[in-house]
Design a protein around this motif. Structure first.
Motif, PDB file in Angstrom:
ATOM      1  N   GLY A 141       0.829  -1.196   0.000  1.00  0.00           N
ATOM      2  CA  GLY A 141       0.000   0.000   0.000  1.00  0.00           C
ATOM      3  C   GLY A 141       0.870   1.255   0.000  1.00  0.00           C
ATOM      4  O   GLY A 141       1.845   1.353   0.735  1.00  0.00           O
ATOM      5  N   GLY A 142       0.544   2.211  -0.859  1.00  0.00           N
ATOM      6  CA  GLY A 142       1.306   3.448  -0.943  1.00  0.00           C
ATOM      7  C   GLY A 142       2.570   3.350  -1.774  1.00  0.00           C
ATOM      8  O   GLY A 142       3.240   4.339  -2.022  1.00  0.00           O
ATOM      9  N   LYS A 143       2.931   2.148  -2.205  1.00  0.00           N
ATOM     10  CA  LYS A 143       4.122   1.962  -3.053  1.00  0.00           C
ATOM     11  C   LYS A 143       3.673   2.014  -4.505  1.00  0.00           C
ATOM     12  O   LYS A 143       2.510   1.857  -4.816  1.00  0.00           O
ATOM     13  CB  LYS A 143       4.790   0.598  -2.772  1.00  0.00           C
ATOM     14  CG  LYS A 143       5.066   0.309  -1.302  1.00  0.00           C
ATOM     15  CD  LYS A 143       6.174   1.161  -0.757  1.00  0.00           C
ATOM     16  CE  LYS A 143       6.645   0.736   0.604  1.00  0.00           C
ATOM     17  NZ  LYS A 143       5.799   1.009   1.722  1.00  0.00           N
ATOM     18  N   GLN A 144       4.609   2.210  -5.391  1.00  0.00           N
ATOM     19  CA  GLN A 144       4.295   2.262  -6.823  1.00  0.00           C
ATOM     20  C   GLN A 144       4.295   0.849  -7.415  1.00  0.00           C
ATOM     21  O   GLN A 144       4.977   0.569  -8.389  1.00  0.00           O
ATOM     22  CB  GLN A 144       5.313   3.152  -7.550  1.00  0.00           C
ATOM     23  CG  GLN A 144       5.260   4.600  -7.119  1.00  0.00           C
ATOM     24  CD  GLN A 144       3.899   5.224  -7.407  1.00  0.00           C
ATOM     25  OE1 GLN A 144       3.326   5.011  -8.456  1.00  0.00           O
ATOM     26  NE2 GLN A 144       3.385   5.979  -6.454  1.00  0.00           N
ATOM     27  N   VAL A 145       3.529  -0.042  -6.800  1.00  0.00           N
ATOM     28  CA  VAL A 145       3.461  -1.429  -7.241  1.00  0.00           C
ATOM     29  C   VAL A 145       1.994  -1.843  -7.327  1.00  0.00           C
ATOM     30  O   VAL A 145       1.246  -1.667  -6.376  1.00  0.00           O
ATOM     31  CB  VAL A 145       4.190  -2.372  -6.254  1.00  0.00           C
ATOM     32  CG1 VAL A 145       4.111  -3.808  -6.710  1.00  0.00           C
ATOM     33  CG2 VAL A 145       5.618  -1.946  -6.041  1.00  0.00           C
TER      34      VAL A 145
END
Length: 167
Positions: A141-145
């Motif tokens: 969550g919140g990562k660019q994944v």
């Protein structure tokens, strides 16, 4: 050899390794700045096992916490991944604590793991796998994944949910 047979050896370097063996080899049975391996388990910091540039992590039959270590490894190395967890209650790599445990108390973690292993109750098992892997997904969550849960034919394996990440 596979890369050479496919005509892509100049662009792709395949590194195939059993993740459990990889963890044990890296730890080498000694204290390793917070990483200890012995007959009862292994604990490492995944930052310490970056040995080469990695673009893609595939973890099949990644027992228990090995799934979470592979996920953390993929996250820290910002690479694509396919992780197919299994044996939800078999392997604990103390003091490593999987991210998803932060959503539950210890009794709930144990109960969810046991529910997954109910082979005679496939729907309850599937629901528990979805719950655990949805919590695993929250680590990104919140990562660019972009992470998805993919389900394949249960005739291939009863543990038929994979986490797929595209960084």
């Amino acid at each position: 050899e596979y890369a050479r047979n496919c005509g892509v050896a100049d662009r792709i370097d395949f590194v195939c390794e059993n993740f459990s063996a990889f963890v044990n080899r890296v730890c080498d049975g000694e204290d390793n700045d917070g990483g200890i391996c012995n007959g009862s388990g292994c604990s490492i910091k995944t930052k310490e096992i970056r040995t080469t540039s990695v673009d893609f992590v595939v973890a099949l039959h990644a027992c228990g916490d090995l799934s979470d270590m592979a996920l953390q490894y993929a996250l820290e190395n910002q690479c694509h991944f396919i992780i197919c967890p299994c044996c939800y209650v078999k392997r604990y790599l103390a003091p490593f604590v999987p991210f998803w445990h932060s959503f539950c108390d210890e009794e709930e973690v144990d109960a969810l793991g046991r529910l997954v292993e109910l082979d005679d109750r496939p729907e309850e098992s599937r629901r528990s796998m979805v719950v655990i892997n949805s919590m695993r997904k929250q680590a990104f969550g919140g990562k660019q994944v972009a992470v998805s849960l993919e389900e394949f034919d249960s005739r291939i394996s009863k543990r038929n949910i994979a986490l797929v990440g595209d960084s």
